[in-house]
Design a protein around this motif. Structure first.
Motif: not given
Ligand code: GLY
Length: 440
Positions: A210, A224, A267, A285, A287-288, A290
């Motif tokens: 990330d 984020g 994660y 949860r 990842g965002d 990823e």
């Molecule tokens: N990309 C970092 C997160 O989902 O916390």
């Protein structure tokens, strides 16, 4: 399998897309989704509901005879949505409220890591500025200051500027019951490894990286996440096995021993430091952003995998199959992100972007603005009503490409980013690159 997906951001669009893409004729997936994301809504039956109300989610799952509830974001998990769904006798992918503390409280996560013998940064949990000052003196710069509680991606400040570190700590402590975790700075490249857990068995997914800072070369404020890629050609061989054996399994075992088994996705945010692999953070949860690249490479059905995690049967399931392809995602964010946002700007070019081979666009912070003709005239083209796609959040779209190599995926993704326009769009131009010294 009838699946209710809770959450409607970019991560959930990626989950919905993967659930549909990997659905099979023998076991088709029927999706019920949380309405409000123009990318997700067409993929299932879109319902308006409050994702933070456990009874509301459980009632929908019960009344619709759902087989599996998948909870995307952390906030509903911390609110107890998984507890209520399981109490209704329905399988749920996502930890109970008690196990979600692994993300909701940084100090809780540190306690579990210490009990489980998991290597992480040395840290102090502080509730007063005196304790904060003592921790700064003990650990030295760069200062890593983490809000103990959930902070929607804004809780962590890493800085060499003591005043900035102090100000962040003071702002976290100013809230009733506020606490901060001050920890050692971990050098080295970071890796995100997602591990499915059914409470005792762990199945790792493929690793991703990330890009957390807003600007190229890791400059600017933390966000984020501004983009991600997978695979990681520079990653040491054996890292996944090492993380499963030394991080994920001991943590899952310890959570079970504590009476709070962890069911869902652990994660593992890792730093590959000069002194070995260390955990930077746990999240509970996907990842965002990823998820957008990891799931793009999944070549076997996702729904049975999540169902097996939710029902304690991961050990009996075939391990997931992965494409050797690469995937890169670039986040296009609103002007002002990660601070005050400028929203409501028209977004164009998504169709053109998706015509590029291997590209699709994940909606993270968009909405359809419906405009009606007024008395004095109509809308352009004489229509009585028209819908316009506008930005409505910090991270707006995640432009994603899958190709045979990282270079090819990066070329495609940046061509697609060039086709998408909205006023003030911000994005990094170095996603999918890494420093020469990492090799490969
Ligand atoms: N990309 C970092 C997160 O989902 O916390």
């Amino acid at each position: 399998m009838k699946v209710l997906l809770v959450g409607n951001g970019g991560r959930e669009h990626a989950l919905a897309r993967a659930l549909v893409r990997t659905s099979t004729t023998e076991s088709p997936v029927e999706l019920i989704v949380q309405a409000g994301n123009p990318g997700i809504d067409p993929l299932g039956e879109a319902l308006v509901f409050d994702p933070l109300n456990p009874e509301v989610v459980a009632d929908i799952a019960r009344s619709r005879s759902v087989d599996l509830v998948v909870v995307g974001p952390e906030a509903p998990l911390v609110a107890g949505v998984a507890d209520a769904v399981r109490a209704a006798g329905i399988a749920c992918f996502g930890p109970d409220k008690a196990a979600a503390q692994l993300e909701a409280s940084k100090s809780f996560a540190k306690d579990v890591m210490n009990e489980a013998g998991v290597a992480t940064a040395r840290s102090f949990t502080c509730t007063t500025m005196e304790q904060v000052e003592a921790a700064f003196t003990d650990l030295g710069a760069p200062h890593v200051v983490k809000d103990d509680a959930l902070a929607a991606g804004k809780g962590v400040v890493v800085t060499t500027d003591c005043e900035v570190a102090r100000a962040h700590a003071a702002s976290c402590l100013s809230r009733p019951g506020g606490a901060v975790v001050i920890e050692d700075y971990l050098d080295g490249p970071e890796v995100s490894l997602f591990c499915l857990s059914d409470g005792s068995t762990v199945v790792p997914l493929v690793p991703a990286q990330d890009f957390k800072r807003l600007l190229d070369d890791g400059q600017g404020p933390n966000t984020g996440g501004m983009g991600a890629y997978t695979p990681l050609p520079w990653m040491p061989e054996g890292l996944i096995d090492e993380v499963v054996a030394d991080v994920a399994l001991p943590t899952i075992t310890r959570m079970a021993q504590r009476g709070t088994p962890f069911i869902g996705l652990l994660y593992c945010g890792l730093a590959l430091t000069s002194r070995g692999t260390r955990v930077v953070e746990f999240n509970v949860r996907f990842g965002d952003p990823e998820t957008q690249v990891v799931l793009e490479r999944l070549d076997s059905p996702l729904a049975p995998l999540l169902y097996a995690a939710a029902t304690g049967t991961l050990a009996h399931l075939e391990t997931p199959r992965w494409s050797p392809d690469a995937a890169v995602t670039v986040v296009m964010a609103s002007a002002g992100y990660p601070g005050a946002l400028s929203t409501g700007k028209t977004i164009t070019g998504i169709d053109a972007a998706e015509r590029i081979d291997g590209v699709h666009v994940i909606h993270a912070g968009t909405r359809l603005l419906v405009e009606s003709a007024d008395e004095d005239g109509g809308l352009p083209g004489g229509d009585q009503e028209a819908a316009r796609l506008v930005n409505s959040g910090g991270r707006v779209v995640d432009v994603t490409a899958r190709a045979a190599s990282i270079d090819a995926a990066r070329d495609a993704v940046y061509q697609a980013v060039g086709a998408i326009h909205f006023e003030g769009a911000q994005y990094r131009s170095d996603i999918g690159t890494w420093p020469d010294h990492l090799g490969a």
